[in-house]
Design a protein around this motif. Structure first.
Motif, PDB file in Angstrom:
ATOM      1  N   THR A 150       0.927  -1.051  -0.019  1.00  0.00           N
ATOM      2  CA  THR A 150      -0.047  -0.070  -0.128  1.00  0.00           C
ATOM      3  C   THR A 150       0.838   1.413   0.081  1.00  0.00           C
ATOM      4  O   THR A 150       1.931   1.419   0.766  1.00  0.00           O
ATOM      5  CB  THR A 150      -0.866   0.009   1.110  1.00  0.00           C
ATOM      6  OG1 THR A 150      -1.901  -1.120   1.374  1.00  0.00           O
ATOM      7  CG2 THR A 150      -1.795   1.170   1.361  1.00  0.00           C
ATOM      8  N   VAL A 151       0.346   2.195  -0.743  1.00  0.00           N
ATOM      9  CA  VAL A 151       1.175   3.679  -0.733  1.00  0.00           C
ATOM     10  C   VAL A 151       0.239   4.801  -0.575  1.00  0.00           C
ATOM     11  O   VAL A 151      -0.965   4.640  -1.428  1.00  0.00           O
ATOM     12  CB  VAL A 151       2.050   3.495  -2.247  1.00  0.00           C
ATOM     13  CG1 VAL A 151       1.047   3.681  -3.373  1.00  0.00           C
ATOM     14  CG2 VAL A 151       2.859   5.013  -2.144  1.00  0.00           C
ATOM     15  N   ARG A 152       0.401   5.510   0.234  1.00  0.00           N
ATOM     16  CA  ARG A 152      -0.658   6.745   0.372  1.00  0.00           C
ATOM     17  C   ARG A 152       0.099   7.976  -0.233  1.00  0.00           C
ATOM     18  O   ARG A 152       1.006   8.192   0.344  1.00  0.00           O
ATOM     19  CB  ARG A 152      -0.670   6.986   1.947  1.00  0.00           C
ATOM     20  CG  ARG A 152      -1.663   5.503   2.774  1.00  0.00           C
ATOM     21  CD  ARG A 152      -1.926   6.155   4.122  1.00  0.00           C
ATOM     22  NE  ARG A 152      -2.996   7.046   4.067  1.00  0.00           N
ATOM     23  CZ  ARG A 152      -3.063   8.076   4.897  1.00  0.00           C
ATOM     24  NH1 ARG A 152      -2.200   8.125   5.942  1.00  0.00           N
ATOM     25  NH2 ARG A 152      -4.083   8.882   4.776  1.00  0.00           N
ATOM     26  N   LEU A 153      -0.958   8.543  -0.988  1.00  0.00           N
ATOM     27  CA  LEU A 153      -0.333   9.677  -1.576  1.00  0.00           C
ATOM     28  C   LEU A 153      -1.329  11.163  -1.415  1.00  0.00           C
ATOM     29  O   LEU A 153      -2.296  10.837  -1.131  1.00  0.00           O
ATOM     30  CB  LEU A 153      -0.198   9.416  -3.113  1.00  0.00           C
ATOM     31  CG  LEU A 153       0.540   8.406  -3.750  1.00  0.00           C
ATOM     32  CD1 LEU A 153      -0.302   7.194  -3.858  1.00  0.00           C
ATOM     33  CD2 LEU A 153       1.343   8.715  -5.170  1.00  0.00           C
ATOM     34  N   SER A 154      -0.536  12.080  -1.046  1.00  0.00           N
ATOM     35  CA  SER A 154      -1.352  13.461  -1.097  1.00  0.00           C
ATOM     36  C   SER A 154      -0.929  14.291  -2.415  1.00  0.00           C
ATOM     37  O   SER A 154       0.375  14.443  -2.514  1.00  0.00           O
ATOM     38  CB  SER A 154      -1.130  14.247   0.095  1.00  0.00           C
ATOM     39  OG  SER A 154      -1.828  15.414   0.180  1.00  0.00           O
ATOM     40  N   LEU A 155      -1.803  14.428  -3.301  1.00  0.00           N
ATOM     41  CA  LEU A 155      -1.486  15.114  -4.444  1.00  0.00           C
ATOM     42  C   LEU A 155      -2.413  16.370  -4.845  1.00  0.00           C
ATOM     43  O   LEU A 155      -3.428  16.851  -4.294  1.00  0.00           O
ATOM     44  CB  LEU A 155      -1.921  14.198  -5.760  1.00  0.00           C
ATOM     45  CG  LEU A 155      -1.295  12.773  -5.591  1.00  0.00           C
ATOM     46  CD1 LEU A 155      -1.845  11.980  -6.839  1.00  0.00           C
ATOM     47  CD2 LEU A 155       0.332  12.860  -5.565  1.00  0.00           C
ATOM     48  N   PRO A 156      -1.762  17.750  -5.280  1.00  0.00           N
ATOM     49  CA  PRO A 156      -2.779  18.713  -5.528  1.00  0.00           C
ATOM     50  C   PRO A 156      -3.686  18.455  -6.803  1.00  0.00           C
ATOM     51  O   PRO A 156      -3.141  17.855  -7.731  1.00  0.00           O
ATOM     52  CB  PRO A 156      -1.467  19.715  -6.340  1.00  0.00           C
ATOM     53  CG  PRO A 156      -0.477  18.953  -6.745  1.00  0.00           C
ATOM     54  CD  PRO A 156      -0.596  17.610  -6.048  1.00  0.00           C
ATOM     55  N   PRO A 157      -5.063  19.136  -6.186  1.00  0.00           N
ATOM     56  CA  PRO A 157      -6.098  18.314  -7.049  1.00  0.00           C
ATOM     57  C   PRO A 157      -6.084  18.775  -8.674  1.00  0.00           C
ATOM     58  O   PRO A 157      -6.427  17.756  -9.458  1.00  0.00           O
ATOM     59  CB  PRO A 157      -7.217  19.159  -6.460  1.00  0.00           C
ATOM     60  CG  PRO A 157      -6.702  19.475  -5.162  1.00  0.00           C
ATOM     61  CD  PRO A 157      -5.228  19.738  -5.171  1.00  0.00           C
ATOM     62  N   ASP A 158      -5.519  19.904  -8.898  1.00  0.00           N
ATOM     63  CA  ASP A 158      -5.754  20.204 -10.444  1.00  0.00           C
ATOM     64  C   ASP A 158      -4.952  19.376 -11.579  1.00  0.00           C
ATOM     65  O   ASP A 158      -5.317  18.930 -12.532  1.00  0.00           O
ATOM     66  CB  ASP A 158      -5.613  21.724 -10.756  1.00  0.00           C
ATOM     67  CG  ASP A 158      -6.530  22.538  -9.889  1.00  0.00           C
ATOM     68  OD1 ASP A 158      -8.057  22.167  -9.938  1.00  0.00           O
ATOM     69  OD2 ASP A 158      -6.406  23.513  -9.430  1.00  0.00           O
ATOM     70  N   ILE A 159      -3.640  19.376 -10.873  1.00  0.00           N
ATOM     71  CA  ILE A 159      -2.722  18.672 -11.675  1.00  0.00           C
ATOM     72  C   ILE A 159      -2.950  17.341 -11.609  1.00  0.00           C
ATOM     73  O   ILE A 159      -2.457  16.342 -12.508  1.00  0.00           O
ATOM     74  CB  ILE A 159      -1.096  19.276 -11.461  1.00  0.00           C
ATOM     75  CG1 ILE A 159      -0.100  18.511 -12.498  1.00  0.00           C
ATOM     76  CG2 ILE A 159      -0.908  18.598 -10.075  1.00  0.00           C
ATOM     77  CD1 ILE A 159      -0.336  19.204 -13.867  1.00  0.00           C
ATOM     78  N   ALA A 160      -3.349  16.627 -10.335  1.00  0.00           N
ATOM     79  CA  ALA A 160      -3.695  15.408 -10.230  1.00  0.00           C
ATOM     80  C   ALA A 160      -4.511  14.848 -11.180  1.00  0.00           C
ATOM     81  O   ALA A 160      -4.628  13.730 -12.018  1.00  0.00           O
ATOM     82  CB  ALA A 160      -4.219  14.964  -8.889  1.00  0.00           C
ATOM     83  N   THR A 161      -5.862  15.626 -11.215  1.00  0.00           N
ATOM     84  CA  THR A 161      -6.774  15.284 -12.249  1.00  0.00           C
ATOM     85  C   THR A 161      -6.541  14.955 -13.803  1.00  0.00           C
ATOM     86  O   THR A 161      -6.867  14.147 -14.432  1.00  0.00           O
ATOM     87  CB  THR A 161      -8.012  16.231 -12.162  1.00  0.00           C
ATOM     88  OG1 THR A 161      -8.407  16.363 -10.680  1.00  0.00           O
ATOM     89  CG2 THR A 161      -9.396  15.993 -13.198  1.00  0.00           C
ATOM     90  N   GLU A 162      -5.581  16.300 -13.953  1.00  0.00           N
ATOM     91  CA  GLU A 162      -5.099  16.333 -15.491  1.00  0.00           C
ATOM     92  C   GLU A 162      -3.993  15.187 -15.645  1.00  0.00           C
ATOM     93  O   GLU A 162      -4.104  14.707 -16.899  1.00  0.00           O
ATOM     94  CB  GLU A 162      -4.487  17.617 -15.865  1.00  0.00           C
ATOM     95  CG  GLU A 162      -4.363  17.946 -17.146  1.00  0.00           C
ATOM     96  CD  GLU A 162      -5.396  18.186 -17.922  1.00  0.00           C
ATOM     97  OE1 GLU A 162      -5.238  18.137 -19.509  1.00  0.00           O
ATOM     98  OE2 GLU A 162      -6.652  18.298 -17.357  1.00  0.00           O
ATOM     99  N   VAL A 163      -3.378  15.096 -14.890  1.00  0.00           N
ATOM    100  CA  VAL A 163      -1.890  14.304 -15.327  1.00  0.00           C
ATOM    101  C   VAL A 163      -1.536  13.174 -14.456  1.00  0.00           C
ATOM    102  O   VAL A 163      -1.370  12.034 -14.700  1.00  0.00           O
ATOM    103  CB  VAL A 163      -0.531  15.003 -15.545  1.00  0.00           C
ATOM    104  CG1 VAL A 163       0.722  14.318 -15.727  1.00  0.00           C
ATOM    105  CG2 VAL A 163      -0.938  15.993 -16.509  1.00  0.00           C
ATOM    106  N   LEU A 164      -1.335  13.325 -12.927  1.00  0.00           N
ATOM    107  CA  LEU A 164      -1.021  12.366 -11.980  1.00  0.00           C
ATOM    108  C   LEU A 164      -1.916  11.291 -11.776  1.00  0.00           C
ATOM    109  O   LEU A 164      -1.518  10.085 -11.748  1.00  0.00           O
ATOM    110  CB  LEU A 164      -0.541  13.054 -10.537  1.00  0.00           C
ATOM    111  CG  LEU A 164       0.349  14.328 -10.665  1.00  0.00           C
ATOM    112  CD1 LEU A 164       0.574  14.659  -9.368  1.00  0.00           C
ATOM    113  CD2 LEU A 164       1.794  13.809 -11.437  1.00  0.00           C
ATOM    114  N   ALA A 165      -3.049  11.574 -11.618  1.00  0.00           N
ATOM    115  CA  ALA A 165      -4.038  10.489 -11.593  1.00  0.00           C
ATOM    116  C   ALA A 165      -4.138   9.582 -12.547  1.00  0.00           C
ATOM    117  O   ALA A 165      -3.903   8.265 -12.380  1.00  0.00           O
ATOM    118  CB  ALA A 165      -5.643  10.813 -10.936  1.00  0.00           C
ATOM    119  N   PRO A 166      -4.215   9.672 -13.897  1.00  0.00           N
ATOM    120  CA  PRO A 166      -3.952   8.876 -14.920  1.00  0.00           C
ATOM    121  C   PRO A 166      -2.753   8.341 -15.111  1.00  0.00           C
ATOM    122  O   PRO A 166      -2.733   6.951 -15.465  1.00  0.00           O
ATOM    123  CB  PRO A 166      -4.114   9.925 -16.174  1.00  0.00           C
ATOM    124  CG  PRO A 166      -4.907  10.950 -15.671  1.00  0.00           C
ATOM    125  CD  PRO A 166      -4.573  11.272 -14.433  1.00  0.00           C
TER     126      PRO A 166
END
Length: 370
Positions: A150-166
């Motif tokens: 398991t890896v827990r991450l905290s990401l900035p919302p806007d860039i996560a939606t656009e690039v990091l989450a995919p």
């Protein structure tokens, strides 16, 4: 100091006498001219017995590892979040370690734990050893084991939606044994206290004792609505921005670094007109004609193409915003974390127009992190 009851159970008192006897015997043999070989044999035996004695007097290395985790986290509650082990269990193991060593290691307070002199000494001397041990374990793990868990991450919302989450979705598809727990947050979370394995932050990173890797630089552009510019015809130089309402993330800090093609740079400090912790909201505010915004290019491409937004002072370019990944060095999940960071960097390498990757990794590096 060794507890007398423990000595009785372990038989360490008899072992101690045997060790001392053997060392005395070896010392007396050292004075004899032809006793070198015998002395070496006795010394070897004495060292072996001393090692066995030492291992019997202390064997709570799991407790020592948890003690280090508690100190690193800053308290039992934070350590519970970081390790997944309950506070009650952590407290019990800490008390057992103190009883084994017969010393007080920490003082428990409402805000966490405070190391005693003995506790600080033990932490300073054992932390590096456990880091080496964790690295050794990670080094012998195969890819299937290393890239799991398991890896827990905290990401900035806007860039996560656009690039990091995919990017994380693609990573999970390749490594199904990895469990992703992703939180989107604009605030600066505490990696250690809140139990995150990896956080991504926008902007400069202060020296926090964490490992960090720059992922990308995000180009930005000054924009406003056509109607706003039509009503502010005198907006021709950077200094004119000081008199316009800024649309920004933070109401207490608005400083824009600008540069032109001739290498001239300047700073402007516009007054705050509208603040929101989501850049998508700032885009809506700019389209509504509320002021000037300094936004990442990838977020405003559509609005620029449609004419809802136009460039402000197009000959001046704001400095890009840095995006950085941070994690703890002494985590056995280090190989997994590095693989995820490499996935993020590759996402910016292959995604045109979003950002400029920093030190993009090669395919071989992605597959085989040290």
């Amino acid at each position: 100091m060794i507890d007398q009851k423990q000595c009785g159970i372990l038989g360490c008192e008899q072992l101690g006498h045997d060790v001392i006897s053997l060392f005395r015997r070896a010392s007396s043999l050292a004075s004899e001219v032809n006793a070198e070989t015998m002395m070496r044999g006795d010394l070897k035996t004495a060292h072996l017995m001393f090692h066995l004695w030492n291992m019997k007097t202390f064997g709570d290395f799991d407790g020592l590892a948890l003690f280090i985790r508690i100190v690193q986290a800053g308290g039992l509650a934070a350590a519970e979040r970081a390790t997944g082990i309950s506070k009650a269990t952590l407290s019990r193991r800490l008390s057992a370690l103190e009883a084994t060593l017969n010393v007080r290691l920490v003082r428990r307070t409402k805000k966490g734990v405070v190391l005693t002199e003995h506790g600080q000494q033990l932490y300073d001397r054992s932390r590096e050893a456990f880091m080496v041990a964790e690295e050794a374990v990670a080094g012998v793990q195969d890819e299937k084991v290393a890239l799991s868990g398991t890896v827990r991450l905290s990401l900035p919302p806007d860039i996560a939606t656009e690039v990091l989450a995919p990017a994380l979705v693609r990573f999970k598809s390749r490594y199904p044994d990895v469990i992703i727990e992703m939180t989107l947050a604009d605030r600066r979370v505490s990696l250690v206290e809140e139990g995150y394995d990896l956080v991504v932050r926008m902007g400069p990173v202060a020296d926090s004792g964490l490992v960090f890797k720059k992922i990308a630089n995000l180009p930005r552009t000054l924009v406003a609505s056509p109607n706003y510019l039509a009503t502010h015809p005198n907006l021709k130089e950077p200094k004119d921005l000081d008199d316009v309402p800024a649309l920004a993330i933070r109401r207490d800090l608005v400083e824009w670094d600008l540069g032109n093609d001739e290498g001239v740079t300047t700073k402007v400090h516009p007054r705050i007109g509208f603040a929101a912790n989501r850049q998508t909201i700032l885009i809506d505010a700019a389209v509504a004609g509320l002021g000037v915004a300094n936004l990442p290019n990838f977020m405003i491409e559509a609005a620029l193409s449609s004419g809802e937004l136009v460039r402000v002072l197009p000959e001046w370019t704001p400095s890009p915003v840095e995006m950085t990944a941070l994690w703890q060095k002494d985590r056995i999940t280090g190989r997994l974390i590095k693989a995820i960071v490499a996935e993020f960097i590759e996402a910016f390498t292959t995604r045109q127009g979003v950002g400029q990757p920093v030190d993009p990794p090669t395919a071989s590096v992605r597959r085989n992190f040290p």
